[in-house]
Design an enzyme around this catalytic site. Structure first.
Site, PDB file in Angstrom:
ATOM      1  N   ASP A 280     -33.802 -39.002  43.615  1.00 21.43           N
ATOM      2  CA  ASP A 280     -33.984 -37.904  44.565  1.00 21.43           C
ATOM      3  C   ASP A 280     -33.633 -36.531  44.002  1.00 21.43           C
ATOM      4  OD1 ASP A 280     -31.219 -38.949  44.644  1.00 21.43           O
ATOM      5  OD2 ASP A 280     -30.907 -37.371  46.122  1.00 21.43           O
TER       6      ASP A 280
ATOM      7  N   THR B  51     -24.255 -38.115  39.941  1.00 24.33           N
ATOM      8  CA  THR B  51     -25.048 -36.894  39.889  1.00 24.33           C
ATOM      9  C   THR B  51     -24.080 -35.727  39.897  1.00 24.33           C
ATOM     10  OG1 THR B  51     -26.710 -38.004  41.278  1.00 24.33           O
ATOM     11  CG2 THR B  51     -26.942 -35.637  41.033  1.00 24.33           C
TER      12      THR B  51
END
Length: 320
Positions: free
Chosen positions: A209, A178
């Site tokens: 998430d 990420t």
């Protein structure tokens, strides 16, 4: 206490790094250079008195444009051989937030998330409807060829082959990656931004998430800003980013204590491999992780760019 003229920007390029034994000096230098470009993009905004929101946007765009990182141009592939990207942004001044999930098309998914925040009444848009919204907002789009990288395609083939043979994939760099940025500007405002391609060979439609406000992304001027990277399902279940802020607000913990407790003591025992970057209302920062490494960096008003990958201290690259 941080001076009114001070600012702090932290960035990450994902936890679950390439194993140290497999990292060539040239590739390691390229990762550091990518992190420094992101730091400098955000630093220029903050040094000029700009908003934290603009700084994290600029920093994440740089990381999305760098194919080494799992976001934007470097996004990984689903098990079906497609790219599905997620992104989120949050303004600590008023809890304004925007996010997108399961999209491929916008050159910079973080701009799509920001458009949702600023140009719609919603927080999260997904799939084809999100793409239609982006096109209506005039966001720069690219075709699939722009996002293709041979390294990500090869990683998909290797992961699928391991699944067919029943072999356990031990490569953390394929399990989660990420990019993100958090900032405190000269005016004391906070912001966070996160963008990802998800997990290599993830199920089509899987959302982690990163675009879930309170899990992978959070910003609140009264406490802190957080961007997470790791095993998204676990980070969602424990509302990881919000949990850090809650410990500041309700338990009076320092940022360093709260962030370490969540990442190492709460998430790790549950299989929540990964880490976070965080900055608090006073400009203090924390960069804890519980895995082999996390691409990360920090810059403050002294203009010194500092980056690291493994468990070494942040390396000082001098003033820009």
């Amino acid at each position: 206490m941080t001076q009114p003229t001070a600012f702090t920007l932290a960035v990450h390029g994902g936890a679950g790094t390439i194993l140290r034994s497999s990292m060539s000096p040239e590739r390691e230098a390229a990762y550091h250079a990518g992190l420094r470009r992101a730091l400098e993009a955000g630093r220029l905004v903050l040094a000029a008195g700009g908003a934290a929101l603009d700084a994290v946007t600029a920093a994440v765009m740089e990381l999305e444009d760098e194919p080494l990182f799992n976001a934007g141009r470097g996004a990984v592939y689903t098990s079906a051989g497609q790219q599905e990207m997620d992104a989120a942004i949050m303004d600590g001044r008023n809890h304004a937030a925007g996010a997108v999930a399961g999209i491929c098309g916008p050159r910079n998914p973080i701009l799509a998330a920001r458009a949702v925040m600023e140009q719609s009444e919603h927080v999260l848009l997904i799939g084809d409807s999100a793409l239609a919204f982006c096109q209506a907002q005039g966001i720069a789009m690219e075709d699939a060829a722009y996002f293709f990288t041979q390294a990500r395609w090869q990683a998909l083939q290797e992961t699928l082959a391991m699944r067919r043979s029943g072999t356990q994939d031990q490569d953390e760099s394929r399990k989660h990656g990420t990019v993100g940025a958090v900032a405190r500007d000269r005016h004391g405002h906070l912001a966070a931004a996160t963008s990802t391609g998800g997990m290599t060979a993830k199920a089509p439609g899987r959302v982690g998430d990163s675009p879930v406000i309170g899990a992978g992304t959070w910003a609140d001027d009264a406490t802190c800003a957080v961007s997470a990277t790791g095993h998204g399902e676990i980070f969602i279940r424990y509302a990881a980013a919000h949990e850090i802020a809650s410990r500041l607000r309700h338990a009076g913990q320092s940022l360093d204590v709260a962030a370490h407790a969540v990442v190492v003591d709460l998430l790790a025992p549950q299989g929540g491999s990964g880490g976070v970057i965080a900055v608090d209302k006073d400009g203090n920062f924390a960069l804890p992780f519980n895995c082999a490494g996390m691409y990360r960096g920090v810059v403050t008003a002294d203009g010194v760019l500092r980056t690291a990958i493994y468990d070494e201290p942040l390396e000082d690259y001098g003033q820009v």
